[in-house]
Design a protein around this motif. Structure first.
Motif, mmCIF file in Angstrom:
data_model
loop_
_atom_site.group_PDB
_atom_site.id
_atom_site.type_symbol
_atom_site.label_atom_id
_atom_site.label_comp_id
_atom_site.label_asym_id
_atom_site.label_seq_id
_atom_site.Cartn_x
_atom_site.Cartn_y
_atom_site.Cartn_z
ATOM 1 N N PRO A 141 -10.729 -3.495 0.177
ATOM 2 C CA PRO A 141 -11.051 -2.461 1.402
ATOM 3 C C PRO A 141 -9.382 -2.157 1.866
ATOM 4 C CG PRO A 141 -12.243 -4.883 1.164
ATOM 5 C CD PRO A 141 -11.012 -4.808 0.820
ATOM 6 N N HIS A 142 -8.610 -2.644 1.922
ATOM 7 C CA HIS A 142 -7.112 -2.758 2.633
ATOM 8 C C HIS A 142 -6.417 -1.674 1.673
ATOM 9 C CE1 HIS A 142 -4.200 -3.037 5.519
ATOM 10 N NE2 HIS A 142 -3.895 -1.987 5.832
ATOM 11 N N GLY A 143 -6.498 -2.133 0.653
ATOM 12 C CA GLY A 143 -5.771 -1.331 -0.596
ATOM 13 C C GLY A 143 -6.529 0.935 -0.479
ATOM 14 N N ILE A 144 -8.144 0.240 -0.408
ATOM 15 C CA ILE A 144 -9.058 1.109 -0.715
ATOM 16 C C ILE A 144 -8.653 2.850 0.533
ATOM 17 C CG2 ILE A 144 -11.136 2.464 -0.771
ATOM 18 C CD1 ILE A 144 -11.715 -0.029 -2.322
ATOM 19 N N GLN A 145 -8.467 2.038 1.932
ATOM 20 C CA GLN A 145 -8.008 2.464 3.336
ATOM 21 C C GLN A 145 -7.161 3.378 2.866
ATOM 22 O OE1 GLN A 145 -8.206 -0.128 6.421
ATOM 23 N NE2 GLN A 145 -10.030 1.382 6.987
ATOM 24 N N LYS A 146 -5.648 2.433 2.284
ATOM 25 C CA LYS A 146 -4.180 3.408 2.388
ATOM 26 C C LYS A 146 -4.320 4.216 1.390
ATOM 27 C CE LYS A 146 -1.566 0.542 4.581
ATOM 28 N NZ LYS A 146 -0.845 1.393 5.921
ATOM 29 N N ILE A 168 -16.672 -9.967 -0.744
ATOM 30 C CA ILE A 168 -14.962 -9.578 -0.957
ATOM 31 C C ILE A 168 -14.592 -8.250 -1.487
ATOM 32 C CG2 ILE A 168 -13.469 -9.573 -2.636
ATOM 33 C CD1 ILE A 168 -14.788 -11.448 -4.175
ATOM 34 N N VAL A 169 -15.358 -7.411 -1.139
ATOM 35 C CA VAL A 169 -15.090 -6.079 -1.843
ATOM 36 C C VAL A 169 -16.462 -5.407 -0.517
ATOM 37 C CG1 VAL A 169 -15.047 -3.502 -2.886
ATOM 38 C CG2 VAL A 169 -14.079 -5.613 -3.633
ATOM 39 N N GLY A 170 -17.921 -5.415 -1.171
ATOM 40 C CA GLY A 170 -19.041 -4.042 -0.697
ATOM 41 C C GLY A 170 -18.858 -4.288 1.017
ATOM 42 N N ARG A 275 -2.864 -6.195 -4.301
ATOM 43 C CA ARG A 275 -2.411 -6.491 -5.449
ATOM 44 C C ARG A 275 -0.802 -6.561 -3.800
ATOM 45 N NH1 ARG A 275 -0.725 -5.302 -10.384
ATOM 46 N NH2 ARG A 275 1.060 -6.000 -9.942
ATOM 47 N N ALA A 276 -0.856 -5.106 -3.789
ATOM 48 C CA ALA A 276 -0.011 -4.471 -2.688
ATOM 49 C C ALA A 276 -0.088 -4.942 -1.714
ATOM 50 C CB ALA A 276 0.762 -3.384 -2.905
ATOM 51 N N MET A 277 -1.468 -5.046 -1.133
ATOM 52 C CA MET A 277 -2.412 -5.507 -0.066
ATOM 53 C C MET A 277 -1.634 -7.023 -0.061
ATOM 54 S SD MET A 277 -2.059 -2.444 1.017
ATOM 55 C CE MET A 277 -1.911 -2.789 2.715
ATOM 56 N N LEU A 278 -2.139 -8.153 -0.348
ATOM 57 C CA LEU A 278 -1.523 -9.084 -0.147
ATOM 58 C C LEU A 278 -0.374 -9.528 0.434
ATOM 59 C CD1 LEU A 278 -2.324 -11.899 -1.048
ATOM 60 C CD2 LEU A 278 -1.556 -11.797 -3.612
ATOM 61 N N LEU A 279 0.799 -8.708 -0.505
ATOM 62 C CA LEU A 279 2.621 -9.152 -0.040
ATOM 63 C C LEU A 279 2.221 -8.332 1.470
ATOM 64 C CD1 LEU A 279 4.095 -7.063 -3.019
ATOM 65 C CD2 LEU A 279 3.566 -9.753 -2.997
#
Length: 297
Positions: A141-146, A168-170, A275-279
């Motif tokens: 979800p954070h990646g989607i915001q980005k 996890i997502v919804g 994957r980027a937001m995990l980092l």
């Protein structure tokens, strides 16, 4: 012309932006360390973990790869998590899902120290997200915001429809979109397998997030002109290719792009951002642990 939201390119920007923060932490004597725990022989899970470790190496995060025999007692996984919780050099812990049937998934999530829970799934972190005081936003979800922000899509005042209600997502996606803050302030409808007349709901969306795990269940006839479509689905379907299959999303891309103002592809859209937001979360966890202020992208 429909804008294709390039998750690969944006993820590369996020990783590049994290390098300065990681160097700042290194100067302060703190090197971010992510422990990945895999209790599975599933090829897809093994691939996901390998990709995450490659991402860590690219930006300068130390990656610890821990494998546990899928037939081992559940206690072995629980004890491993306890050891990682107690290790001051480990900043983030990720247990790759799914875990074997004899392991209690919820117990696994509760076992991880909330301050090291870089997936954001511990009940304490879920509660903080809902309360508007997130320690870590869940990665997808954070990646989607980005992605939305990079495309100039402001959810404020928009009608957002989330198809899928997973933990996890919804659910976290809906919560982020309705938060009274930047990247939120949308009016959110959550649809799922029991929703009556799904198409009537999706046609009312200014922003549609499809995360149901059903191949191409949403097509262009279910959308209105000018919608922004974010496709979280990654589904393997039979195809006349060298591998014998292809990956498709929850949205029929070709018909949806005829209606959409912007749309994510599958693959290459949401996945790289997850994957980027995990980092991102691992670096944030390290900064919080070390008491060092860093600028995050």
């Amino acid at each position: 012309m429909t804008e294709i939201l390039d998750g690969e390119a944006l993820a590369a920007e996020v990783r590049e932006g994290l390098v300065a923060a990681i160097e700042r932490l290194a100067d302060a004597g703190a090197r971010p360390t992510l422990a990945t725990v895999l209790m599975s022989e599933d090829p897809a899970s093994e691939t996901y973990v390998s990709m995450k470790q490659d991402d860590c190496a690219e930006v300068g995060i130390e990656a610890r790869d821990i494998g546990i025999d899928p037939d081992a007692p559940a206690a072995e996984l629980y004890d491993t998590i306890d050891d990682l919780n107690a290790d001051p050099e480990v900043n983030g812990i990720l247990v790759q899902m799914p875990v074997p049937d004899h392991v209690d998934k919820r117990r696994v999530l509760r076992r991880i120290d909330p301050a090291k829970d870089v997936d954001g799934f511990h009940p304490e972190n879920v509660g903080r997200l809902v309360a508007g005081d997130a320690r870590f936003k869940p990665c997808t979800p954070h990646g989607i915001q980005k992605l939305l922000a990079a495309a100039g899509v402001d959810p404020e005042g928009k009608d957002a429809v989330v198809v899928g209600r997973s933990d996890i997502v919804g659910k976290p996606m809906a919560n982020l979109l309705m938060q009274k803050t930047a990247g939120g302030n949308a009016t959110v409808t959550v649809c799922h397998s029991r929703t009556d007349d799904l198409a009537a709901k999706t046609r009312g969306a200014d922003i549609l997030v499809a995360a149901a795990g059903a191949p191409e269940m949403i097509d262009g006839d279910m959308l209105s002109e000018g919608v922004v479509v974010v496709d979280v689905g990654v589904n393997r379907v039979d195809a006349d290719t060298e591998k014998g299959y292809e990956l498709v999303g929850d949205v029929d891309f070709e018909s949806a792009r005829e209606k959409a103002r912007a749309i994510t592809p599958v693959p290459g859209g949401v996945g790289p951002m997850t994957r980027a937001m995990l980092l991102y979360n691992t670096v944030k966890a390290t900064a919080q642990d070390a008491g060092v202020e860093v600028d995050l992208p």
